[in-house]
Write a protein that holds these residues in place. Structure first.
Motif, PDB file in Angstrom:
ATOM      1  N   LEU A 418       0.705   6.961  20.810  1.00 33.66           N
ATOM      2  CA  LEU A 418       0.477   7.064  19.449  1.00 33.66           C
ATOM      3  C   LEU A 418      -0.313   5.808  18.714  1.00 33.66           C
ATOM      4  O   LEU A 418       0.044   4.721  19.035  1.00 33.66           O
ATOM      5  CB  LEU A 418       1.891   7.278  18.698  1.00 33.66           C
ATOM      6  N   GLY A 419      -1.474   6.314  17.773  1.00 33.01           N
ATOM      7  CA  GLY A 419      -1.978   5.106  17.515  1.00 33.01           C
ATOM      8  C   GLY A 419      -2.678   5.567  15.707  1.00 33.01           C
ATOM      9  O   GLY A 419      -3.470   5.521  15.441  1.00 33.01           O
ATOM     10  N   ARG A 420      -1.298   5.684  15.051  1.00 38.50           N
ATOM     11  CA  ARG A 420      -1.596   5.937  13.493  1.00 38.50           C
ATOM     12  C   ARG A 420      -0.755   5.077  12.631  1.00 38.50           C
ATOM     13  O   ARG A 420       0.371   4.773  13.067  1.00 38.50           O
ATOM     14  CB  ARG A 420      -1.274   7.541  13.515  1.00 38.50           C
ATOM     15  N   ALA A 421      -1.104   5.180  11.559  1.00 35.20           N
ATOM     16  CA  ALA A 421      -0.316   4.220  10.535  1.00 35.20           C
ATOM     17  C   ALA A 421       1.160   5.053  10.163  1.00 35.20           C
ATOM     18  O   ALA A 421       1.237   6.256  10.030  1.00 35.20           O
ATOM     19  CB  ALA A 421      -0.931   3.859   9.152  1.00 35.20           C
ATOM     20  N   ARG A 422       1.849   4.177   9.853  1.00 34.71           N
ATOM     21  CA  ARG A 422       3.454   4.670   9.442  1.00 34.71           C
ATOM     22  C   ARG A 422       3.267   5.692   8.127  1.00 34.71           C
ATOM     23  O   ARG A 422       2.567   5.119   7.169  1.00 34.71           O
ATOM     24  CB  ARG A 422       4.242   3.769   9.439  1.00 34.71           C
ATOM     25  N   GLN A 423       3.739   6.793   7.876  1.00 33.05           N
ATOM     26  CA  GLN A 423       3.798   7.670   6.613  1.00 33.05           C
ATOM     27  C   GLN A 423       4.785   6.954   5.661  1.00 33.05           C
ATOM     28  O   GLN A 423       5.764   6.423   6.039  1.00 33.05           O
ATOM     29  CB  GLN A 423       4.102   9.035   6.980  1.00 33.05           C
ATOM     30  N   VAL A 424       4.142   6.681   4.436  1.00 34.86           N
ATOM     31  CA  VAL A 424       4.965   6.114   3.474  1.00 34.86           C
ATOM     32  C   VAL A 424       5.150   7.228   2.152  1.00 34.86           C
ATOM     33  O   VAL A 424       3.992   7.796   2.001  1.00 34.86           O
ATOM     34  CB  VAL A 424       4.389   5.006   2.853  1.00 34.86           C
ATOM     35  N   VAL A 425       6.227   7.826   1.941  1.00 31.39           N
ATOM     36  CA  VAL A 425       6.351   8.754   0.918  1.00 31.39           C
ATOM     37  C   VAL A 425       7.018   8.099  -0.559  1.00 31.39           C
ATOM     38  O   VAL A 425       8.010   7.356  -0.544  1.00 31.39           O
ATOM     39  CB  VAL A 425       7.463   9.886   1.229  1.00 31.39           C
ATOM     40  N   LYS A 426       6.268   8.191  -1.414  1.00 27.26           N
ATOM     41  CA  LYS A 426       6.632   7.754  -3.141  1.00 27.26           C
ATOM     42  C   LYS A 426       7.214   9.034  -3.724  1.00 27.26           C
ATOM     43  O   LYS A 426       6.106   9.610  -4.299  1.00 27.26           O
ATOM     44  CB  LYS A 426       5.521   7.048  -3.602  1.00 27.26           C
ATOM     45  N   PRO A 427       8.377   9.440  -3.979  1.00 26.78           N
ATOM     46  CA  PRO A 427       8.917  10.675  -4.680  1.00 26.78           C
ATOM     47  C   PRO A 427       8.424  10.466  -6.156  1.00 26.78           C
ATOM     48  O   PRO A 427       8.559   9.291  -6.885  1.00 26.78           O
ATOM     49  CB  PRO A 427      10.453  10.474  -4.818  1.00 26.78           C
ATOM     50  N   GLY A 428       7.842  11.333  -6.747  1.00 28.71           N
ATOM     51  CA  GLY A 428       7.243  11.631  -7.893  1.00 28.71           C
ATOM     52  C   GLY A 428       6.147  10.791  -8.356  1.00 28.71           C
ATOM     53  O   GLY A 428       5.520  11.054  -9.898  1.00 28.71           O
ATOM     54  N   LEU A 429       5.437   9.998  -7.423  1.00 30.93           N
ATOM     55  CA  LEU A 429       4.218   9.285  -7.861  1.00 30.93           C
ATOM     56  C   LEU A 429       3.221  10.043  -8.026  1.00 30.93           C
ATOM     57  O   LEU A 429       2.246   9.605  -9.009  1.00 30.93           O
ATOM     58  CB  LEU A 429       4.027   8.208  -6.981  1.00 30.93           C
ATOM     59  N   ALA A 430       2.980  11.389  -7.225  1.00 38.42           N
ATOM     60  CA  ALA A 430       1.921  12.184  -7.422  1.00 38.42           C
ATOM     61  C   ALA A 430       1.580  12.746  -8.826  1.00 38.42           C
ATOM     62  O   ALA A 430       0.907  12.592  -9.537  1.00 38.42           O
ATOM     63  CB  ALA A 430       1.725  13.216  -6.494  1.00 38.42           C
ATOM     64  N   THR A 431       2.913  13.040  -9.543  1.00 38.08           N
ATOM     65  CA  THR A 431       3.030  13.797 -10.907  1.00 38.08           C
ATOM     66  C   THR A 431       2.704  12.777 -11.687  1.00 38.08           C
ATOM     67  O   THR A 431       1.826  12.698 -12.648  1.00 38.08           O
ATOM     68  CB  THR A 431       4.605  14.313 -11.042  1.00 38.08           C
ATOM     69  N   LYS A 432       2.943  11.549 -11.553  1.00 36.93           N
ATOM     70  CA  LYS A 432       2.874  10.398 -12.669  1.00 36.93           C
ATOM     71  C   LYS A 432       1.229  10.232 -12.818  1.00 36.93           C
ATOM     72  O   LYS A 432       0.438  10.040 -13.405  1.00 36.93           O
ATOM     73  CB  LYS A 432       3.537   9.153 -12.415  1.00 36.93           C
ATOM     74  N   LEU A 433       0.536  10.031 -11.451  1.00 37.78           N
ATOM     75  CA  LEU A 433      -0.879   9.803 -11.260  1.00 37.78           C
ATOM     76  C   LEU A 433      -1.676  10.827 -11.884  1.00 37.78           C
ATOM     77  O   LEU A 433      -2.471  10.675 -12.650  1.00 37.78           O
ATOM     78  CB  LEU A 433      -1.203   9.524  -9.584  1.00 37.78           C
ATOM     79  N   PHE A 434      -1.254  12.130 -11.536  1.00 40.07           N
ATOM     80  CA  PHE A 434      -2.147  13.174 -12.347  1.00 40.07           C
ATOM     81  C   PHE A 434      -2.172  13.203 -13.608  1.00 40.07           C
ATOM     82  O   PHE A 434      -2.879  13.464 -14.358  1.00 40.07           O
ATOM     83  CB  PHE A 434      -1.559  14.487 -11.480  1.00 40.07           C
TER      84      PHE A 434
END
Length: 448
Positions: A418-434
């Motif tokens: 496995l050679g990939r970055a760890r997934q990070v989830v930020k709840p609600g951040l997509a809505t605020k950015l949009f």
């Protein structure tokens, strides 16, 4: 009887309106001269002499690739076909046998026709054809197969121009006799050139025999313009398609399949619509090439399936029962038996072991900007979708790479990499950015 070939390839081809020497323009993905040399080589000649002139360096380089045993001589001034042959004869000093003079811009003469020409019993034999429209061809003045003389159009009378038996320019003659006849040629004609065709009248004056061997007009087709080149390409493709079908190849839509001079397809190969075969392609019996594929410099073994929309580049070697699917490109790579490369993948400079599955979006990253590097994948491995294999790297037998991995180090047999970055989830951040971005867009519109 020993055979030697003289191939005339010195012309500039001014009507082609090209910087490329005429004989290097291509039909069936091969230079015109390659077609002439291939037909002549079927006679197993002892010597092959090519006469070059305009663009001699480029013609010489091309001939060296096409037929490394051929010798190239130079015609520094283009003073006619007889003069061109005279430049070649010193290279045949000591040769005893029959010489056949061919033309580098006449690609369709069949080996069977040249065999009949070589076996004709006359001292000098000319290849002729009945022309549907004789036009400005030289005329063969003959009684049956006995040839009296050849008359160039510009020197012919009205009566001679009415003759429809025309000269292809291809001549077969004993080497010693040819040298004597060419040595005596003059240039007392409208063009002031040394015509090879004048050796017929000279031979008859010496009491030698001269005959005509005929062939279909299409075999004598010469190429002088771009339009003629296009017509010749169409003729080549029609002949190639018909020959493939006779040899047991199925084509779903033959008119959309394009062949190269050296394309080889085995029995029971199936070819879909809109497939292009470039140079040096071999497809073994029972393989299938689906629609919209482009293949060049590759070998495809029995039972393999290619496409649709696949590209195989030089050095692609596919073993039996390999599957290369849509939007897959393979270059300079060896795929073992039963390998599956389903879609959206680039394999360059790679070795893939038998039974391995290559997931969608896989790329062998083979180039570092200066050097190419090789990727090795073992047998029965599983390469997950969207894997970047940064060469040089090895993935062992039975190993597995996780989807989305970038593999920069060797993977041992049976290992999971496995050679990939760890997934990070930020709840609600997509809505605020949009919301923020839409507000900024609205403000810009009001300001405008």
């Amino acid at each position: 009887m020993a055979i030697a070939l003289i191939v005339l390839a010195a012309g500039q081809g001014t009507r082609m309106n090209s910087d490329l020497p005429k004989v290097l323009h291509r039909i069936g993905a091969a230079p015109l001269i390659a077609h002439a040399l291939a037909a002549g080589r079927a006679l197993d000649p002892e010597r092959v002499i090519v006469v070059a002139g305009h663009g001699a360096d480029r013609v010489t380089a091309a001939v060296a690739k096409i037929d490394p045993e051929a010798e190239v001589v130079l015609q520094t001034e283009q003073l006619g076909t007889g003069h061109a042959v005279a430049q070649a004869l010193p290279a045949l000093a000591g040769f005893e046998g029959r010489v056949i003079v061919l033309y580098g811009d006449t690609p369709f003469i069949r080996p069977e026709t040249l065999e009949r020409l070589a076996e004709a019993p006359a001292d000098v034999t000319v290849l002729g054809f009945e022309a549907a429209d004789p036009g400005r061809y030289g005329r063969l003045i003959a009684q049956g197969t006995a040839l009296d003389r050849i008359v160039e159009y510009k020197d012919a009378t009205d009566e001679e121009r009415a003759v429809t038996l025309c000269n292809s320019g291809v001549i077969a003659c004993d080497a010693e006799i040819l040298a004597e006849l060419v040595a005596d040629l003059g240039n007392d004609n409208a063009a002031g050139e040394y015509y090879l065709t004048d050796i017929i009248a000279a031979a008859r004056e010496r009491g030698l025999t001269a005959e005509v061997v005929t062939c279909p007009e299409e075999e004598t087709l010469g190429i002088n313009t771009r339009a003629e080149l296009a017509r010749a390409e169409a003729l080549f493709q029609r002949r190639s398609r018909a020959e493939a079908q006779e040899n047991g190849v199925t084509m779903v839509d033959p008119e959309t399949v394009y062949f190269a001079l050296d394309t080889y397809l085995g029995r029971d190969v199936t070819v879909g619509p809109h497939v292009v075969f470039g140079p040096e392609v071999t497809v073994e019996s029972g393989a299938a090439i689906e629609a919209f594929c482009h293949l060049e410099g590759c070998h495809i073994s029995r039972g393999a399936t290619i496409g649709p929309f696949a590209r195989l580049r030089p050095g692609a070697e596919l073993a039996e029962d390999v599957h290369v699917g849509n939007f897959v490109e393979v270059k300079n790579s060896i795929l073992g038996e039963g390998v599956k490369v389903g879609h959206l993948t680039y394999l360059g400079d790679a070795d893939v072991g038998e039974g391995t599955n290559i997931g969608a979006g896989t790329v062998t990253c083979n180039y570092d900007g200066v050097f190419k590097h090789r990727t090795t994948i073992g047998a029965h491995a599983f390469i997950g979708s969207d894997t970047m294999l940064v060469a040089p790297v090895t993935v062992g037998d039975g190993a597995l790479t996780g989807s989305g991995s970038t593999i920069t180090q060797d993977v041992p047999p049976g290992a999971l990499a496995l050679g990939r970055a760890r997934q990070v989830v930020k709840p609600g951040l997509a809505t605020k950015l949009f919301e923020m971005l839409r507000a900024k867009k609205s403000a810009l519109k009001k300001g405008a």
